[in-house]
Design a protein around this motif. Structure first.
Motif, PDB file in Angstrom:
ATOM      1  N   ALA A 159       4.515 -48.105  40.556  1.00 14.71           N
ATOM      2  CA  ALA A 159       4.850 -46.247  40.786  1.00 14.71           C
ATOM      3  C   ALA A 159       6.726 -46.170  40.896  1.00 14.71           C
ATOM      4  O   ALA A 159       7.126 -46.425  42.109  1.00 14.71           O
ATOM      5  CB  ALA A 159       3.494 -45.754  41.800  1.00 14.71           C
ATOM      6  N   GLY A 160       7.014 -45.712  41.380  1.00 14.74           N
ATOM      7  CA  GLY A 160       8.706 -45.011  41.055  1.00 14.74           C
ATOM      8  C   GLY A 160       9.265 -45.774  40.187  1.00 14.74           C
ATOM      9  O   GLY A 160       9.579 -47.377  39.988  1.00 14.74           O
ATOM     10  N   GLY A 161      10.638 -44.257  39.324  1.00 16.34           N
ATOM     11  CA  GLY A 161      11.403 -45.166  38.249  1.00 16.34           C
ATOM     12  C   GLY A 161      12.665 -45.520  38.790  1.00 16.34           C
ATOM     13  O   GLY A 161      13.706 -45.398  38.191  1.00 16.34           O
ATOM     14  N   GLY A 162      12.528 -45.934  40.704  1.00 20.98           N
ATOM     15  CA  GLY A 162      13.769 -45.927  40.905  1.00 20.98           C
ATOM     16  C   GLY A 162      14.279 -47.492  40.235  1.00 20.98           C
ATOM     17  O   GLY A 162      14.242 -48.214  39.209  1.00 20.98           O
ATOM     18  N   GLY A 165      11.505 -50.213  40.210  1.00 25.71           N
ATOM     19  CA  GLY A 165      10.504 -50.233  39.507  1.00 25.71           C
ATOM     20  C   GLY A 165      11.187 -50.582  38.056  1.00 25.71           C
ATOM     21  O   GLY A 165      10.690 -51.303  37.652  1.00 25.71           O
ATOM     22  N   ASP A 198       6.730 -41.967  37.206  1.00 28.77           N
ATOM     23  CA  ASP A 198       7.338 -41.431  38.160  1.00 28.77           C
ATOM     24  C   ASP A 198       7.294 -39.929  37.814  1.00 28.77           C
ATOM     25  O   ASP A 198       7.051 -39.071  36.447  1.00 28.77           O
ATOM     26  CB  ASP A 198       9.077 -41.583  37.708  1.00 28.77           C
ATOM     27  N   LEU A 203      14.662 -42.013  34.522  1.00 27.40           N
ATOM     28  CA  LEU A 203      14.494 -43.329  35.208  1.00 27.40           C
ATOM     29  C   LEU A 203      15.500 -43.483  35.497  1.00 27.40           C
ATOM     30  O   LEU A 203      16.176 -42.276  35.394  1.00 27.40           O
ATOM     31  CB  LEU A 203      13.896 -44.473  34.361  1.00 27.40           C
ATOM     32  N   GLY A 205      16.983 -42.257  38.774  1.00 21.37           N
ATOM     33  CA  GLY A 205      17.654 -41.219  38.908  1.00 21.37           C
ATOM     34  C   GLY A 205      19.057 -40.206  39.444  1.00 21.37           C
ATOM     35  O   GLY A 205      19.503 -39.515  38.621  1.00 21.37           O
ATOM     36  N   GLN A 212      20.205 -43.459  32.170  1.00 18.19           N
ATOM     37  CA  GLN A 212      18.784 -43.307  32.403  1.00 18.19           C
ATOM     38  C   GLN A 212      18.037 -43.847  31.485  1.00 18.19           C
ATOM     39  O   GLN A 212      17.253 -44.194  31.012  1.00 18.19           O
ATOM     40  CB  GLN A 212      18.696 -42.418  32.403  1.00 18.19           C
ATOM     41  N   LEU A 228       6.601 -39.979  32.486  1.00 21.38           N
ATOM     42  CA  LEU A 228       7.467 -39.004  33.812  1.00 21.38           C
ATOM     43  C   LEU A 228       7.286 -37.456  34.258  1.00 21.38           C
ATOM     44  O   LEU A 228       5.801 -37.496  32.690  1.00 21.38           O
ATOM     45  CB  LEU A 228       8.940 -38.906  32.287  1.00 21.38           C
ATOM     46  N   ALA A 231       2.837 -38.111  38.722  1.00 18.03           N
ATOM     47  CA  ALA A 231       3.519 -38.577  40.303  1.00 18.03           C
ATOM     48  C   ALA A 231       1.408 -39.499  40.000  1.00 18.03           C
ATOM     49  O   ALA A 231       1.170 -39.519  39.922  1.00 18.03           O
ATOM     50  CB  ALA A 231       2.737 -38.102  41.820  1.00 18.03           C
ATOM     51  N   SER A 257       8.358 -46.215  45.556  1.00 20.55           N
ATOM     52  CA  SER A 257       7.733 -44.767  45.265  1.00 20.55           C
ATOM     53  C   SER A 257       8.844 -43.633  46.622  1.00 20.55           C
ATOM     54  O   SER A 257       9.171 -42.735  46.330  1.00 20.55           O
ATOM     55  CB  SER A 257       6.772 -44.762  45.114  1.00 20.55           C
TER      56      SER A 257
END
Ligand SMILES: Cc1cc2nc3c(=O)[nH]c(=O)nc-3n(C[C@H](O)[C@H](O)[C@H](O)COP(=O)(O)OP(=O)(O)OC[C@H]3O[C@@H](n4cnc5c(N)ncnc54)[C@H](O)[C@@H]3O)c2cc1C
Length: 422
Positions: A159-162, A165, A198, A203, A205, A212, A228, A231, A257
């Motif tokens: 969880a979390g596309g930073g 992740g 995410d 991704l 962000g 990205q 995407l 959540a 996340s």
């Protein structure tokens, strides 16, 4: 002048290093761990690529021979602003000047099941837990007879596309391709078992569109399923529930996340932001409503920098630059000189996606691929504490990259004699 710094991360350590050896300033670093560590490489610990000792270093070793630096093991419990003292889990300390640099902790956004069952990625302990969890699940897969159970054990939801992740998804996907079949012949090759979820529209962000797109392309090529605009809402009975109604049966939810600033009880309520709990500081990093308390790094929120009216990004470079400037300002304060205002110099951001593949956004450009990957490795070696650690890390990387097969996949869990085995 007695300076107490709570938190020996990027911000606290850079401040302390700048003031090392300066007479008249006595610095005590208070930290809940007895070591400094390097969060950007945690994902490599959690995937058994490097050892925890490669990215951590004991404070007392770091401060050897520094006559004005002291270490105090303890967790902050309360700031007693009226008496210029702090209470910690191990006792009380008095200060002339207090610096709060405790960074952030995982934010579960009030999702209680996720807090209880997901695996966060914020500390060395978290990384080792995740490493053990993945390795134990692999052993379970080799024994599982039921195909649904096997699938659930192999499926990993991130969880979390930073950057965290993306980095961990890429690394686990590569493990599936290069390592699982060799180490676990009962399982064979594993692809398509990782979901990266995410809520945003891309991704990475905060990075450029080019970065990205590259992350999407490389991860999709490794078989990562990217979801995407969606959540993670809940995690019950091994089922990850998404906001679009999808349910993924998975034994592993990695929570990368969100973060929230660590709590500093005792500060005036008006000096804490409602969003992200960051401590409001002025252009000199002085905590609003106080005279001798400062905050630096991820924990603080400074809106006076003209280029960052909504506060600085919570990044290592911001913390390092704030730590260094505050050191200079404390000297100015001691000598009765005017203080310098903080301005962040963005040197660029980068993320590694997979082997030989990274992206680098510079203030005036973008590059990717092998060169970006090599630059990423180089840049991440420099701030590692301790010369021996740098050499060990470089060697580990070299060895792992040429063999595709690091040898650290050990399930080591401190347990009492009477605790059960796996
Ligand atoms: C997995 C991960 C990957 C990241 N990758 C990148 C990246 O690639 N590039 C980048 O720029 N940034 C990255 N970051 C963000 C970066 O690590 C932070 O911006 C940076 O660490 C902030 O520095 P800091 O000194 O403010 O806090 P930290 O480095 O978090 O240090 C806080 C210190 O305070 C101590 N502490 C916490 N609570 C207490 C307490 N109650 N009492 C006493 N001590 C306490 C902690 O033990 C720690 O030593 C990443 C973060 C994570 C978690």
């Amino acid at each position: 002048m007695k300076v107490v710094v709570v938190g020996g991360g990027f911000a606290g350590i850079n401040l302390a290093k700048k003031l090392a050896g300066i007479d008249d300033i006595e610095i005590t670093i208070v930290d809940k761990n007895n070591y400094n560590f390097f969060p950007p490489l945690l994902y490599q610990v959690s995937t058994a690529f490097i050892e925890p000792s490669n990215i951590s270093y004991p404070f007392r070793r770091l401060f050897q021979m520094q006559r004005n630096l002291r270490f105090y093991l303890g967790s902050l419990e309360r700031v007693l602003t009226d008496s210029s003292a702090i209470e910690t889990s191990n006792g009380r300390l008095e200060y002339d000047c207090l610096v709060l640099a405790m960074g952030t902790e995982t934010n579960y956004f009030g999702l209680e099941n996720i807090r209880e069952n997901a695996l966060p990625m914020k500390s060395i302990d978290n990384a080792l837990n995740l490493r053990n969890h993945i390795l134990i699940n692999m052993e379970k897969v080799t024994r599982a007879k039921d195909p649904d159970e096997r699938k659930k054990l192999l499926t990993i939801v991130v969880a979390g596309g930073g950057p965290t992740g993306v980095e961990i998804s890429g690394m686990i996907a590569e493990m599936g391709i290069h390592i699982i079949a060799k180490d676990y012949p009962e399982i064979g090759n594993v692809t398509g078992n990782i979901y990266l979820v995410d809520a945003g529209q891309a991704l990475l962000g905060p990075m450029s569109k080019k970065s990205q797109n590259e992350a999407m392309k490389v991860l999709a090529g490794l078989g990562v399923k990217i979801k995407l605009h969606c959540a993670v809402k809940d995690y019950v009975d091994g089922k990850v529930i998404l906001s679009n109604g999808d349910v993924i049966s998975s034994a592993t939810l990695i929570w990368a996340s969100g973060v929230i600033a660590r709590e500093a009880p005792g500060l005036p309520a008006s000096s804490i932001t409602s969003k992200g709990r960051r401590i409001i500081v002025d252009q000199f990093n002085r905590v609003s409503g106080t005279t001798n308390i400062f905050s630096i790094g991820d924990q603080c929120m400074e809106t006076s920098d003209p280029k960052y009216p909504n506060g600085h990004p919570q990044l290592a470079q911001v913390a390092i630059q704030q730590g260094k400037l505050l050191a200079k300002n404390l000297l100015n304060l001691k000598d009765g000189k005017p203080l310098d205002a903080f301005k962040y110099h963005n040197k660029g951001t980068m993320a590694i996606i997979a082997k030989y593949k990274a992206v680098v956004d510079l203030p005036r450009g973008f590059f990717k691929g092998f060169v970006a990957w090599f630059v990423w490795l180089f840049i991440h070696i420099i701030p590692i504490a301790g010369f021996r650690n740098k050499i060990k890390l470089a060697f580990n990387w070299f060895w792992s990259f040429i063999t595709n097969d690091p040898t650290l996949r050990l399930i080591i869990r401190p347990r009492r004699e009477d605790e059960e085995d796996v």
